[in-house]
Design an enzyme around this catalytic site. Structure first.
Site, PDB file in Angstrom:
ATOM      1  N   GLU A 308       0.830  -1.212   0.000  1.00 14.43           N
ATOM      2  CA  GLU A 308       0.000   0.000   0.000  1.00 14.43           C
ATOM      3  C   GLU A 308       0.864   1.262   0.000  1.00 14.43           C
ATOM      4  O   GLU A 308       0.452   2.302  -0.498  1.00 14.43           O
ATOM      5  CB  GLU A 308      -0.929  -0.021   1.227  1.00 14.43           C
ATOM      6  N   HIS A 337       8.334 -26.452   1.101  1.00 14.36           N
ATOM      7  CA  HIS A 337       7.702 -27.550   0.375  1.00 14.36           C
ATOM      8  C   HIS A 337       6.717 -27.037  -0.663  1.00 14.36           C
ATOM      9  O   HIS A 337       5.879 -27.781  -1.149  1.00 14.36           O
ATOM     10  CB  HIS A 337       7.012 -28.489   1.365  1.00 14.36           C
ATOM     11  N   LYS A 450     -13.230   2.532  -1.718  1.00 15.69           N
ATOM     12  CA  LYS A 450     -14.202   2.924  -0.685  1.00 15.69           C
ATOM     13  C   LYS A 450     -15.314   3.770  -1.312  1.00 15.69           C
ATOM     14  O   LYS A 450     -16.496   3.607  -1.017  1.00 15.69           O
ATOM     15  CB  LYS A 450     -13.507   3.716   0.425  1.00 15.69           C
TER      16      LYS A 450
END
Ligand code: PA5
Length: 602
Positions: A308, A337, A450
């Protein structure tokens, strides 16, 4: 840029108790089989002017944003109030739930997981009867419902955290909690809620003030993701029993260490410079791989911080350039792994930062049961020995494959080392942002989402209102028709009644008048449109309605992609690297693993 003292072995070694150590050797060209994959002294010197500028920009007292988060640890505010309230919560509540998102949740989650035992149910054993903790930073319906069902809300303190005081997810959660608490406690419900915010004019503060809810404040200049050392992180940490003085002491110590132009002694400046050079060489992915589950959420916190803060659009010579380095979280040994295959053989576009913790609590010794399952050299070791040897083995493998990597070593995970670690990453991010010429502290595109949510939801609300109008109008029409039929059939002696009925019919229907008189409805839907309105409103139909905006959207410029990220390795170089790697693979196949090689990495 001053050279500093630690140049000889390129290692930054701190001596004070439990200070974290930085091993950047595996970034340096002289330690690579093929030097061109590493970062040379010359590479660093080429950037020295820019490094100096970045240093002054970040450390400048006039820089509001950096000063704001430095100040949180230099001059901590409300510490005694925070501690006192935390003790009150611990004494009176069984559970402590954080409602928040992004920078308002991840710091606390990182501290919780690092400093309390893994199993929250046992948290009180270690932390002297402290409450169980939960963080709800997701509005996943199931997860939220599960929590509210699992806990006794009467015995729970809900701490709502939002810097702006207006983030939708957080306020939605708060409303659901208020509803539940009201059911359980009636008018006393606000005693189970506290708040943390920075915006005095925000919705949260307004509500909290009106309802006498205990509220903690921090400065508006502190960005959400840089706010962990404000009440955002300190209050939750104190509630679960962490020593917040020690946390701040560690953070302050790191800040002091990074306050020097002696390049090789300043871990965050050195670290950020290596990251920037790596990025310029095409490493646009940055892995953070702690070898401790306690630091798993810290890696999530880092991902938010790095992404961000640095993923931005910058203007360079009248062209937009899109910059950033993608953070990825991994966990040792689990990702040995899985993701490590990609890091060892995939494109040369990654840098891996390991975090190694030397001492772990409840460290089991591996028993020798003589049952043939384990070789003798494994038995008798602690679990942490295997964990840390695995980290060293992975680091060694990366170096052998000419892959950039670095290690942060923590002796013991506690408040002090966590303070240092979190502060290190925040300062490194600030230096990196300055080196990349981005505004580290804003997030225009997060704000865009937003605003889009607000826009979509308000449009949906309008569509529902139109549907209500249409339905009501149709009902009125039907009623009119029915009444007209009644008039038609009426007998002559009913003339007076007929007149009354006709008057009634010519009246504006009441429901309709009420709804239409609401200001937003009048202008955007004509009678014809209402006539033709289909009750099942499809997406296209919603768009066709072309309703006016409730609020003008803030204009957030998101420019088009124009430039590609520069990658300095040519195709030939990559091919050469690949060939070399294949050759090494062949050699390895013919030569058994040599234990002595392990020493090379130290
Ligand atoms: O780092 C940031 O600024 C963001 O991630 C915010 O923390 C996030 O959007 C939540 O915002 P607020 O704290 O205002 O609710």
């Amino acid at each position: 840029m001053q050279k500093g003292d630690s140049m000889e072995n390129n290692e930054l070694v701190q001596n004070k108790k439990n200070e974290i150590k930085f091993h950047f050797n595996n970034m340096r060209a002289e330690n690579f089989k093929n030097e061109k994959y590493g970062i040379s002294y010359k590479d660093i010197m080429k950037l020295s002017q820019k490094v100096d500028l970045a240093y002054y920009k970040v450390m400048d007292d006039e820089n509001r944003e950096t000063e704001a988060f430095f100040d949180l640890v230099r001059n901590p505010q409300n510490l005694s109030e925070i501690k006192e309230y935390a003790n009150f919560v611990a004494e009176n509540f069984e559970n402590f739930v954080i409602l928040g998102i992004g920078g308002s949740a991840l710091g606390a989650r990182a501290l919780f997981t690092a400093l309390t035992t893994m199993d929250y149910k046992k948290c009180d054993l270690k932390r002297n009867q402290r409450p169980n903790w939960f963080v709800r930073d997701s509005i996943c319906p199931e997860k939220f419902a599960c929590l509210l069902e699992a806990i006794d809300v009467k015995k729970t303190m809900f701490c709502v955290v939002t810097k702006s005081g207006g983030t939708l997810e957080t306020l939605v959660q708060l409303n659901l909690v208020i509803e539940k608490l009201k059911e359980a406690l009636g008018d006393e419900y606000t005693k189970n809620i506290c708040a943390v915010t920075a915006n005095l004019d925000g919705k949260l503060n307004k509500w909290a003030t009106e309802n006498n809810v205990k509220t903690f404040y921090f400065g508006n200049d502190v960005s959400g993701r840089f706010s962990v050392f404000s009440a955002v992180g300190l209050l939750p940490a104190a509630v679960v029993g962490a020593d917040i003085d020690k946390l701040l002491e560690g953070a302050n110590n790191m800040l002091q260490k990074c306050h020097t132009l002696k390049f090789f002694e300043n871990p965050a400046l050195y670290g950020a410079t290596l990251q920037k050079i790596a990025l310029d060489k095409g490493c646009n992915i940055s892995y953070l791989m702690p070898y401790s589950d306690n630091l798993k959420i810290m890696a999530e916190w880092y991902c938010q911080l790095w992404a961000e803060s640095l993923g931005k659009t910058i203007s360079s010579f009248c062209k937009n350039k899109h910059v950033g380095q993608t953070p990825v979280k991994a966990l040792g040994t689990v990702d040995q792994h899985s993701q490590m295959q990609l890091c060892l053989e995939g494109p040369y576009d990654k840098i891996v930062t390991f975090i190694r913790v030397n001492k772990h609590e409840n460290d089991a010794v591996i028993p020798n049961l003589n049952n043939g399952l384990l070789d003798d050299y494994v038995c008798g070791h602690k679990l942490s020995d295997i964990l840390n040897v695995s980290q060293q083995a992975t680091e060694k493998a990366l170096l052998e494959r000419n892959r950039l990597n670095r290690t942060i070593e923590i002796d013991e995970l506690d408040e002090y080392s966590m303070g240092e670690l979190l502060m290190y990453f925040m300062i490194e991010t600030a230096f990196m942002g300055a080196l990349m010429d981005v505004n580290t502290f804003n997030q225009p595109s997060v704000e865009l989402i937003k605003l889009n949510i607000k826009d979509i939801l308000s449009k949906k609300a309008r569509v529902s209102k139109i549907k209500a109008i249409v339905e009501s109008q149709k009902e009125q029409e039907e009623q009119k028709e029915e009444n007209a039929e009644v008039v038609e059939e009426a007998k002559p002696q009913d003339v007076i009644e007929e007149k009354n009925l006709t008057d009634e019919l010519t009246k504006e229907p009441e429901v309709m008048t009420q709804i239409v008189s609401e200001p937003v409805e009048e202008t955007f839907v004509s009678d014809d449109e209402i006539e033709d309105f289909d009750f099942e409103i499809s997406k296209e139909e919603q768009e066709q309605l072309m309703m006016p905006e409730v609020e003008e959207l803030e204009k957030v410029e998101v420019p088009e992609v124009q430039d590609e990220q520069k990658i300095d390795f040519s195709e030939d170089e990559q091919l050469e690297g690949q060939q070399q790697f294949e050759l090494e693979l062949e050699e390895e196949k013919s030569e058994p693993f040599n234990e002595d090689k392990k020493e090379d990495i130290e």
